[in-house]
Scaffold this active site. Structure first.
Site, PDB file in Angstrom:
ATOM      1  N   HIS A  96       0.822  -1.214   0.000  1.00 26.27           N
ATOM      2  CA  HIS A  96       0.000   0.000   0.000  1.00 26.27           C
ATOM      3  C   HIS A  96       0.855   1.262   0.000  1.00 26.27           C
ATOM      4  O   HIS A  96       0.538   2.238  -0.677  1.00 26.27           O
ATOM      5  CB  HIS A  96      -0.925  -0.013   1.220  1.00 26.27           C
ATOM      6  CG  HIS A  96      -1.921   1.097   1.233  1.00 26.27           C
ATOM      7  ND1 HIS A  96      -3.020   1.108   0.406  1.00 26.27           N
ATOM      8  CD2 HIS A  96      -1.989   2.232   1.971  1.00 26.27           C
ATOM      9  CE1 HIS A  96      -3.722   2.207   0.632  1.00 26.27           C
ATOM     10  NE2 HIS A  96      -3.120   2.908   1.571  1.00 26.27           N
TER      11      HIS A  96
ATOM     12  N   HIS B 114     -10.277   3.341  -1.177  1.00 24.89           N
ATOM     13  CA  HIS B 114     -10.441   2.910   0.207  1.00 24.89           C
ATOM     14  C   HIS B 114     -11.262   1.627   0.189  1.00 24.89           C
ATOM     15  O   HIS B 114     -12.293   1.506   0.851  1.00 24.89           O
ATOM     16  CB  HIS B 114     -11.116   4.004   1.044  1.00 24.89           C
ATOM     17  CG  HIS B 114     -10.342   4.342   2.281  1.00 24.89           C
ATOM     18  ND1 HIS B 114     -10.925   4.535   3.507  1.00 24.89           N
ATOM     19  CD2 HIS B 114      -9.015   4.511   2.488  1.00 24.89           C
ATOM     20  CE1 HIS B 114     -10.000   4.824   4.412  1.00 24.89           C
ATOM     21  NE2 HIS B 114      -8.831   4.815   3.811  1.00 24.89           N
TER      22      HIS B 114
ATOM     23  N   ASP C  46      -0.070  15.082   4.454  1.00 21.71           N
ATOM     24  CA  ASP C  46      -1.189  14.422   5.114  1.00 21.71           C
ATOM     25  C   ASP C  46      -0.688  13.203   5.871  1.00 21.71           C
ATOM     26  O   ASP C  46       0.132  12.439   5.366  1.00 21.71           O
ATOM     27  CB  ASP C  46      -2.214  14.005   4.052  1.00 21.71           C
ATOM     28  CG  ASP C  46      -3.267  13.062   4.584  1.00 21.71           C
ATOM     29  OD1 ASP C  46      -3.660  13.216   5.748  1.00 21.71           O
ATOM     30  OD2 ASP C  46      -3.695  12.181   3.814  1.00 21.71           O
TER      31      ASP C  46
ATOM     32  N   GLU D   9      -3.348   5.614  12.359  1.00 23.41           N
ATOM     33  CA  GLU D   9      -3.971   6.291  11.229  1.00 23.41           C
ATOM     34  C   GLU D   9      -5.167   7.116  11.689  1.00 23.41           C
ATOM     35  O   GLU D   9      -6.171   7.242  10.968  1.00 23.41           O
ATOM     36  CB  GLU D   9      -4.344   5.286  10.138  1.00 23.41           C
ATOM     37  CG  GLU D   9      -3.117   4.635   9.517  1.00 23.41           C
ATOM     38  CD  GLU D   9      -3.418   3.700   8.356  1.00 23.41           C
ATOM     39  OE1 GLU D   9      -4.568   3.708   7.862  1.00 23.41           O
ATOM     40  OE2 GLU D   9      -2.503   2.964   7.937  1.00 23.41           O
TER      41      GLU D   9
ATOM     42  N   GLY E 262      -1.818   8.935  -9.028  1.00 25.45           N
ATOM     43  CA  GLY E 262      -2.892   7.972  -8.855  1.00 25.45           C
ATOM     44  C   GLY E 262      -2.616   7.036  -7.707  1.00 25.45           C
ATOM     45  O   GLY E 262      -1.912   7.373  -6.749  1.00 25.45           O
TER      46      GLY E 262
END
Length: 778
Positions: A44, A90, A265, A309, A555
């Site tokens: 990921h 997600h 972020d 997270e 992307g």
């Protein structure tokens, strides 16, 4: 002790990867360091199976200001405005916890965009579920749609479009891909970088808890076996959209100062990901003390701070001595912040626990995971499917019923049940919302460039052009597209079709495509057949982007979309951005007035492979994806844009799922007046009638023109060598009539007419409208 019980396997590493970690460090990693490598080298975060293939994508272009490698891509619109945009998945979290998984997906993509210094002005989504006749799939759809609406509506960013498909291949893995578009000044781009030894590292936003720990390495980087969904529920974070709104406003105000060096972020893999990526990009090190991170839970271990997270958090590199300015702005917006460390010059990520060193790892080692070149093998099923004999399928006896069934398919029918739960008019900038070929927003309706960044502007005001004078109203069109069935049948061509259709959907509104973002959703890349499919898809994407002049700005790759060994259809979703130079020429699909002439541009072939008709009516998924000539596609799009901006076209609509008959019906359904209908005829050759009506041949656009302008339009099409047929006229009787003309016996100029479809437009509207509610409201 088996490998599954080894410490490295518990954090998602292989034994070979663990040995490489030992080689890099020159010693065994301690538990905190092992967790750091586990998440940063996960699929990921690291893209370790896809990175080599992704390098083949075209990423440069005259409009591109920021390509892949940052939080979002950025393209220039003019001297005053740029657009930041990104598409991301997600999927796994949304399958485990539909509401929170989808909600935090929206939150994450918003942060990716406003981290670049852009104010979010629109979102889109691309969703996939199993068949709607299954209660589990209806539960997933309800939860996902509610989560998207809850988060986006609260933050106040309109949803202007999207797509949804239902197919058996997504039964065990739903797909939730979210796209965001933001507006910024071309000279005010902010990047995720740390620089300047001695500068402060600050965390801004919500306090940190234990939510989402190892979601990136163990949830999003592995396939489901069927039982993990229940066990993994605690790993899905919970979002707070009001906190996101305050964080966004605080960050945008911070950008109006020059105190911010870089910002990232804190999404997947949390603090360790954002800090190591910022340090690696800047060629510096960072020193962080986790006990200075505001926490909402007691007794958190250092590795938990690093991997959490928790949502709505940013990591900011701030110029030394400017910390108080950041704190004051955060205080104004009710956003928490704290200095947790500093930039160093040694290239290390050094983690402290109340002053005690608990981890010390080279930033570049964390950010540069191994890159793999997996084995490839063409799937055996392709040869069998392509050999399918279409003559075995009987043609329908009742064409009226067939059209109504297609319009009532959840894959074709109205999506109002979904998008009516989203606010698509907030910010007053939406010109075309969900339900059309593409969403369109007006530039200047919600935000415009100010002296230092973005300021509010009343709706409807034009933006200054290069001369400083008000010009035609500009806009941005956007669409998301992919037909997974096409990609399943032909990965290379199916992906090229996704790019072409995403562009075509923007073109029919009058907007010129400029760039794409992508979200590649595939199964397990360690299986040769899956990786072959992915590699072919990337080739098709690259070819289409080169041909259409739409470079890739970034992307996401989502692998391991499998449950119990069954993979989804390969789904490389394309997010397209297009510039509308003059919204006064905005074109929509609905019929406008009685007497307008209906023309079909492009050629219809006898192609049923991958079609909704073949699947819905006959239960068949076989054959090959429709043919695609990219050079012709580009010519067609350019000519349609010219026709629209010369005022030759009153309506335009892409011919896609369901083929010509469905596209014509959609134009009647979207008509300006309910009394409008159409009388059209198609010419039959030697092919099947159902192929002419419902085949999904590519590079086709339906347009209407007034009788006064149709001659000019035909002349333009002939000069540019675009094949076309005049199909018929818009009528005033509220009926949809479609006839077939076949060569008669004797003279070649004599045609035999057969009425195939004759229905009230009201019946089309009813079938289309009830496609999803008949399942969801039952």
């Amino acid at each position: 002790m088996s490998e599954m019980q080894q410490p490295w396997s518990l954090v998602g590493l292989t034994e070979a990867e663990y040995r490489r970690v030992v080689e890099i460090l020159g010693r065994e990693p301690n538990p905190t360091e092992l967790h750091m490598f586990g998440v940063m080298w996960s699929e990921h975060c690291a893209y370790k199976h896809s990175k080599a293939a992704l390098r083949r994508l075209p990423t440069r272009g005259e409009h591109v200001l920021q390509g892949p490698g940052e939080n979002a891509g950025v393209v220039r619109i003019d001297d005053d405005l740029a657009v930041a945009f990104k598409l991301e998945s997600h999927n796994h979290p949304s399958f485990v916890d539909p509401f929170n998984g989808a909600a935090t997906g929206v939150g994450g993509i918003l942060r990716d965009v406003f981290t670049m210094g852009a104010r979010p002005v629109a979102t889109l989504n691309s969703l996939r579920f199993g068949p709607l006749d299954e209660p589990k799939q209806r539960e997933l759809l309800r939860g996902v749609v509610a989560g998207i609406g809850h988060y986006g509506n609260t933050v106040g960013v309109p949803c202007i479009g999207g797509e949804v498909y239902f197919d058996e291949s997504y039964r065990g893995n739903c797909l939730v891909n979210a796209m965001c578009i933001g507006i910024l000044r071309p000279d005010r781009i902010h990047r995720g970088i740390a620089a300047g030894p001695g500068n402060a590292i600050m965390v801004v936003g919500n306090p940190t808890g234990r939510d989402g720990i190892h979601a990136a390495s163990l949830l999003a980087s592995a396939e489901f076996s069927g039982s993990e969904a229940e066990a993994a529920l605690p790993t899905v974070p919970v979002g707070d959209p009001f906190a996101e709104k305050m964080l966004m406003e605080a960050c945008l105000e911070l950008f109006e100062t020059d105190a911010v060096v870089g910002i990232q972020d804190m999404g997947a893999a949390g603090l360790i990901s954002s800090s190591s990526e910022m340090a690696a990009r800047g060629g510096v090190g960072v020193e962080l003390d986790v006990r200075k991170v505001p926490a909402r839970e007691e007794g958190m271990e250092p590795w938990e701070f690093l991997l959490s997270e928790s949502q709505e958090r940013m990591l900011v590199c701030v110029k030394k001595g400017r910390e108080a300015e950041v704190e004051a702005i955060c205080r104004k917006w009710g956003v928490g912040c704290a200095v947790i460390g500093r930039v160093t010059d040694d290239g290390m990520v050094r983690v402290l626990d109340d002053g005690r060193v608990v981890a010390e790892v080279p930033a570049r080692a964390l950010a540069e995971a191994p890159v793999y070149h997996p084995a490839k093998a063409e799937p055996a099923y392709l040869a069998e499917l392509r050999a399918f004999d279409w003559s075995r399928l009987p043609e329908p006896e009742d064409w009226n019923e067939t059209l109504l069934r297609l319009l009532g398919s959840p894959n074709i029918g109205a999506r109002a049940w979904i998008y009516e739960q989203f606010d698509h008019m907030v910010q007053a900038g939406t010109v075309l919302g969900p339900g059309g070929d593409a969403g369109v927003i007006r530039l200047g309706a919600a935000v415009a460039p100010g002296a230092h960044g973005l300021t509010r502007q009343p709706p409807g005001e034009g933006l200054p052009g290069r001369s400083g004078q008000a010009g035609p109203p500009k806009g941005i069109a956007a669409s998301v597209d992919c037909n997974g069935r096409y990609v399943y049948l032909n990965p290379r061509r199916g992906t090229a079709i996704a790019v072409a259709e995403a562009a075509r959907n923007c073109v029919v509104t009058g907007a010129r495509p400029v760039a794409i973002t992508n979200n590649c959703n595939f199964g397990n890349p360690e299986k040769p057949e899956i990786f072959w499919t992915f590699d072919e898809a990337i080739t098709g994407m690259a070819e289409a982007c080169e041909a259409l002049g739409t470079p890739v700005t970034g992307g996401n790759v989502s692998f391991y979309n499998e449950t119990s060994g069954e993979a989804i259809h390969p789904t490389p979703t394309i997010g397209m951005i297009a510039v509308h130079e003059n919204l006064d020429r905005l074109t929509t699909p609905g019929f406008k007035q009685v007497g307008d002439v209906i023309l079909l541009l492009g050629e219809t072939r006898d192609e049923l492979g991958g079609s909704e008709y073949a699947r819905l009516i006959h239960g068949v998924l076989a054959g090959d994806a429709p043919a695609l000539d990219l050079a012709f596609e580009k010519r067609l799009q350019d000519v349609v844009l010219r026709a629209i901006h010369e005022g030759l076209v009153t309506a335009a609509h892409d011919v896609a799922e369901g083929g010509l008959a469905v596209a014509l019906a959609e134009m009647a359904i979207a008509a300006a007046e309910p009394s409008l209908g159409c009388q059209v005829s198609i010419f039959l050759g030697e092919g099947r009638v159902d192929g002419q009506l419902f085949g999904e041949s590519q590079s086709r656009i339906l347009v209407t023109a007034t009788r006064e302008q149709v001659g000019r339009l035909q002349a333009l099409l002939m000069v540019e060598q675009i094949p076309f047929r005049v199909l018929g006229d818009v009528t005033a009787d509220g009926r949809f009539r479609l006839a077939a003309l076949a060569p008669g016996s004797g003279s070649a100029h004599v045609y035999r007419r057969q009425e195939l479809i004759d229905l009230p437009v009201a019946d089309l509207v009813r079938a289309h409208k009830e496609a999803i509610p008949r399942w969801m409201d039952a």
